[in-house]
Design an enzyme around this catalytic site. Sequence first.
Site, PDB file in Angstrom:
ATOM      1  N   HIS A 101       1.932   2.209   3.338  1.00  0.00           N
ATOM      2  CA  HIS A 101       1.193   3.456   3.126  1.00  0.00           C
ATOM      3  C   HIS A 101       0.010   3.134   2.201  1.00  0.00           C
ATOM      4  CE1 HIS A 101       5.429   4.894   3.409  1.00  0.00           C
ATOM      5  NE2 HIS A 101       4.947   5.977   3.955  1.00  0.00           N
ATOM      6  N   ASP A 104       0.990   2.922  -1.423  1.00  0.00           N
ATOM      7  CA  ASP A 104       1.808   1.783  -1.862  1.00  0.00           C
ATOM      8  C   ASP A 104       0.923   0.675  -2.416  1.00  0.00           C
ATOM      9  OD1 ASP A 104       3.832   3.134  -0.476  1.00  0.00           O
ATOM     10  OD2 ASP A 104       3.689   1.819   1.284  1.00  0.00           O
TER      11      ASP A 104
END
Lengths: 437, 437, 437, 437
Positions: A101, A104
């Site tokens: 993501h 992240d």
Amino acid sequence: MSTAFDHLPHLRYAGPDATGPFALRHYDANRVVLGRTMADWLRPSVAYWHSFVGTGADPFGAPTMDRPWFGAADGMEGARMKAGAAFAFMERLGLPFFCFHDRDVAPEGATLRESNANLDRMLEVVQTHMARTGIALLWGTANLFSHPRYMAGAATNPDPEVFAFAAGQVKHVLEATHRLGGANYVLWGGREGYDTLLNTDLAREDAQLGRFLNLVVEHKHRIGFKGTILIEPKPMEPTKHQYDRDVATVYGFLARHGLAKEVKVNIEANHATLAGHSFEHEIATAGALGILGSLDMNRGDPQNGWDTDQFPNNAQDLSLAMLEVVRAGGLGTGGINFDAKIRRQSIDAEDLMHAHAGGLDCCARALLIAERIVQDGTLDRLRAERYAGWDSATGRAILEGRMGLDALAAHAEAGGAGPMPRSGRQEALENLAARFA
Amino acid sequence: MSTAFDHLPHLRYAGPDATGPFALRHYDANRVVLGRTMADWLRPSVAYWHSFVGTGADPFGAPTMDRPWFGAADGMEGARMKAGAAFAFMERLGLPFFCFHDRDVAPEGATLRESNANLDRMLEVVQTHMARTGIALLWGTANLFSHPRYMAGAATNPDPEVFAFAAGQVKHVLEATHRLGGANYVLWGGREGYDTLLNTDLAREDAQLGRFLNLVVEHKHRIGFKGTILIEPKPMEPTKHQYDRDVATVYGFLARHGLAKEVKVNIEANHATLAGHSFEHEIATAGALGILGSLDMNRGDPQNGWDTDQFPNNAQDLSLAMLEVVRAGGLGTGGINFDAKIRRQSIDAEDLMHAHAGGLDCCARALLIAERIVQDGTLDRLRAERYAGWDSATGRAILEGRMGLDALAAHAEAGGAGPMPRSGRQEALENLAARFA
Amino acid sequence: MSTAFDHLPHLRYAGPDATGPFALRHYDANRVVLGRTMADWLRPSVAYWHSFVGTGADPFGAPTMDRPWFGAADGMEGARMKAGAAFAFMERLGLPFFCFHDRDVAPEGATLRESNANLDRMLEVVQTHMARTGIALLWGTANLFSHPRYMAGAATNPDPEVFAFAAGQVKHVLEATHRLGGANYVLWGGREGYDTLLNTDLAREDAQLGRFLNLVVEHKHRIGFKGTILIEPKPMEPTKHQYDRDVATVYGFLARHGLAKEVKVNIEANHATLAGHSFEHEIATAGALGILGSLDMNRGDPQNGWDTDQFPNNAQDLSLAMLEVVRAGGLGTGGINFDAKIRRQSIDAEDLMHAHAGGLDCCARALLIAERIVQDGTLDRLRAERYAGWDSATGRAILEGRMGLDALAAHAEAGGAGPMPRSGRQEALENLAARFA
Amino acid sequence: MSTAFDHLPHLRYAGPDATGPFALRHYDANRVVLGRTMADWLRPSVAYWHSFVGTGADPFGAPTMDRPWFGAADGMEGARMKAGAAFAFMERLGLPFFCFHDRDVAPEGATLRESNANLDRMLEVVQTHMARTGIALLWGTANLFSHPRYMAGAATNPDPEVFAFAAGQVKHVLEATHRLGGANYVLWGGREGYDTLLNTDLAREDAQLGRFLNLVVEHKHRIGFKGTILIEPKPMEPTKHQYDRDVATVYGFLARHGLAKEVKVNIEANHATLAGHSFEHEIATAGALGILGSLDMNRGDPQNGWDTDQFPNNAQDLSLAMLEVVRAGGLGTGGINFDAKIRRQSIDAEDLMHAHAGGLDCCARALLIAERIVQDGTLDRLRAERYAGWDSATGRAILEGRMGLDALAAHAEAGGAGPMPRSGRQEALENLAARFA
Ligand SMILES: [Co+2]
Ligand SMILES: [Co+2]
Ligand SMILES: [Co+2]
Ligand SMILES: [Co+2]
Ligand SMILES: [Co+2]
Ligand SMILES: [Co+2]
Ligand SMILES: [Co+2]
Ligand SMILES: [Co+2]
């Protein structure tokens, strides 16, 4: 650069009789299974979030894991440390793919522009690691669920400004995924659902969600992204009810919004469990509907009603899922992404490697069991024989629409007492499948 | 003719303060609620099977109930006694509708032709009772699940001869339903599913089921039946997995087979429970998708994982379902069918009447609560305000497809930190709904 | 001092027809119900943790709520701000009690001694607020689950040093609870369980847990604490399996460790749901076993498998629980603690008050329904009549052990075909209970 | 005599590579595993009811199976045919044990005396078969749940005459079990529970049930029966809530009624599933509490909420249960009874044999996996090391009651920041267990 994982060994295939804790006993990347290598069937991938962002916190307790980058004074410096450690870990695993993501990899900024800039800077770092290690991107995705702005949904938010913000975020991550050569782009609508019907207009939100997904597909074509757009079904959690409940529900949504040929599903084992399905049911359903895309590989606890995201460890169970993958002809641009997390008490760096080693071997074993079932052929033969009548003249006439209810009724009436039931042979088939485990 | 129910009184509306066990306190058929009579909103119906065929047997125990027709020496004689008692009971209830399966009303014969003949003879008897009492048919249906020939499915059977037999049976019952002036025809695919994927070909069975339903729709038009064709979703039981799992799954099936405008759903409360949904969720979903047809009214036990089919008794719970019925504009040709059974220990004739009286009053109360919520207007106003942004220029531009991802991203980037979250007000709305209960 | 809640009104009883959002329609503290005031039956309490420590974060998202003390530069300063706001809020609610964990009230220090000192300093502040407002302490408890040291349990930790640490913490909080005049002391063993049996020795951990609870009881008597020691059952979450699963399991544990007369249970509605029980089942079981202590009042979502801890809002549902409380003679030193949290989207201060107002009114309504059921008397009479045979000579002879199997067999053989079944009248009783709702 | 099973072969151990459908690949009765033969560890048994009484009927459908004795003109004649076929089948299986309910073996008569006489006559037949085949009785039991007289419970019935009838029935079957040399006597209280709390007095029914079980234990000693008295826990079905919910609940009941040393549990896998437990949890709990008696071997469907009673077929899953059996030192007088039924579609005689062959092999494999885990020793060593601190001076002082809360608090305060958490190593242990599968 030294990382938290430098002391860990590289996983190596060492054969079924190996006893060392980090020996792979079943995953042999280049072994040919039913005409393809194991690596081609599985295309295994590490999930950046659970493995490098997870802290061991849960709703009742504080973080238990201590990773050097958690304490970085500056978000971007932490992100760089994390990326270095992540690729060091992934090199030791030896898997060909990872997934991420946006949030992240790089910290959220004060504005969308700043968040995008953070991401772009970090993706340069990531690309250097990718080039160095040869690890490729299975899929990217935008986190549309953690920030408070998304608490009432992203595409399905009652505020169109949130929709626009999410659209801007997805555009950026879709383009980044394209730039990094990602094989797929995933949408998981963690907040696309409701907490109470009392404040919710289902028809409105369905229209919003349909529009959003069409925007993504249109943009994909505009920028020339050749990867697959995937929806990840989940029935609930964090919302009380999520719209992308399961494969069949997503199919209906895609059909309604003209997307059944454009979008596939990324099926997570634990989400199947939460939806009241077996993993193999979801895969077989997607296969039958032509929308099987990729797998998020993990397992739920059969007695716990939340998304425990444990690593898989029962190869016999998983062999039924792998059999459906094989029957569907494989995962195409997809793969198996270990969307799985180590337990809160597994606080040593070694634990993260044990988890991946065990999960990988479990998937490889499951594939090998499926191979034996297919090569033996009995199961598929018995299944085919069961439906043989449908290849008869009557069967074809029915399916091709050449018999109406009147003709069928006449046919049945002529048949007197009607057809005799035949055994479904369930236990014999279960024994057969178990024999190859 | 004397029947098992002759000693029971007629249910009568007696006002909210009445204390007698057979006084209706809330169901007042002609009371006008939001512009229609209660009877028009609810169109309540008695289920022939549970009330007149049920014996109290369960998987661990023998029948407990003693109805005179159980002991009839001859099947047709028993059927006549049963019909007499059933209409005597329904007259005492005073409800306008009933529903039946072919096998509830007449015994299965040795051949399809004989079964059809049995049914036709009994439907003459039934029609006489209907004419005498004024009780009408809400829907008819063919039992495609009890006989061993259907153990592996009817339309989805691996043997096309079973498909043909089922087609003949449905043709006959659909025509009978038409002849009796039925308002709808229902299909519940109790065996259309699988017990194990090991012997099942999902794609084949989906094609078979799609063909079958198209046959029914084609025949309906051919014979001029104006009622609605309804599918009743259920996720499992008796099969391990039934194809018509829930409303969203059925929608996808209808869309796939070109039937989304032709077929609606008959939603059962307990089936929603088994599928992991609230009843109101299923109704609201069907409403949003334009396929709300009718309701099978009952409740499950929240702690038991099988289809307990209890009578509803919590009006506040049910008011949220009724609110969705009202929002959807009502049930059209549908109604509320008490697909509910008395408990195994409820062996007295009175128990059957208590059950219906309580269930009916519960539905009436729920409707009255929904009326108060709608008349107060606050709930709907707050919900509408929540989405007001979508009526703005930006909102409309998005939904009408006039902004692509590029335009939306530019819009969002110009917005800096992005929109502020607003409270979902869940507890305030729950209080509001509870206030009217 | 100004607080986040200063703008909120005081809740006031305004009668059943009041329409304002903060009007209590049912909770009238001094109204006499079955011989006691409502306040005496319910002894309602605010939970410090959910209401003043909760942030709106969930496993998939960041905090959504903004309380001034979250941003305090110093932990103790934040704790003071929080205490001020908490009592300001509780004053506005007007409830007589609150409950706390040590870590809700004061921050953890670097050592046990420092943590204890922090707590002691803050409890002086709290005591001042208590004196000023008249709000009393229903129960205190030590948080033995959030800190990483407890990740593998407190009393059941494989490391006895953790047991000792937990013992030191409980000693301090038990004494503090005594000092503040608390009516009870609660233990919730959130980590007393296991995540995998593979690393767990059940017999050892049972012995540890038994010893721990005995230590608490011994210390209670040593210091002269007259309140009740309570265990709060929960089946799972955060662990895969918690030892204090449900009331019956806790009873067995108490019996095994000689504590069945010393310890009672604090039953939480949502924990009953997670354990597969109705709330009323758990209360009735505790009543029958003589260990009913107190209630944690909330509700779970029937479709979500985790501890949602929502405020109760269905008075008819809850009336069955209240009926069991009444049958058990009340809660003694216990009360109803709103161990309930507002939803993640409920970010306004008002939402916290709506939630408590609705929950309180729901409990009051449920109590009033129970009162009507009891005053009417029919339900209890019918239940008693059902068992009347046990008051006969034969019934007494059996229960008093005066008939062995031989005598009973002879009696039964003399009875021929045996007794006739009698209706359980379930639907009639359900209607009766619903009538008073 | 010719039977329905005469054409079936005898099961024979043929080694892991055998491919025939009726070859046992793992169950080798005389193979020594951890010091005992496989047959001694497992003591496998056939369940008379499912295998010879089951018809394939379910709540939605008629019988599908055709056994010659179903059509016998006379109940006793059918019983004799059934017994002949049953022993013919069991001989072909080659298992050492069987189990029965009184009503499986002989038809109910018009009175208790007549039922007893029927049973006695049939048990003479059965004894002849036992003598001829060498097949022994693992346990007998009385069916106290199928007849309408028991619809509201047997021991917990509101009518003491039903209690007396049940007592007479149990006396007779307990004595018969003794006469046939049964190794155990089982009570499964299928109707000992409630359908609604509204008509139920838990305290009364608990007293009744406690008295009943004490009567059985007293009688056992009186007649000199040396076998074990066993309770079979189940949480629900057929009742809404059964009192013998799970192992921990039964333990509490036994403790309360002074029977914890007299009675053990017969744990069924599917009942553990329904109660929200893993099978290994229930076995480990019983082992830790000293009440592990016997196993009813089957499995539930993880997605279906009723008692599907399928044959086990995943040896890795089951190996965790077998490991707990081994840790507990085995099953004593108990064994593994295949309380499992073939699916409704499995209508061929072969299916019954496939089911038992697969189940037996699955159990044998599971035992062999457990053997490898135990012989390797790593798992047990790591578990023991985890608790090593409890063997230290401090650990022993705590458990032996030599440190009170004061001493422990002082100890903890002296410890400063407290102990460091250690990894629970869950994934490593799971990998280890999976390696041996
Ligand atoms: Co996932
Ligand atoms: Co997940
Ligand atoms: Co129905
Ligand atoms: Co149903
Ligand atoms: Co609580
Ligand atoms: Co809770
Ligand atoms: Co059993
Ligand atoms: Co069972």
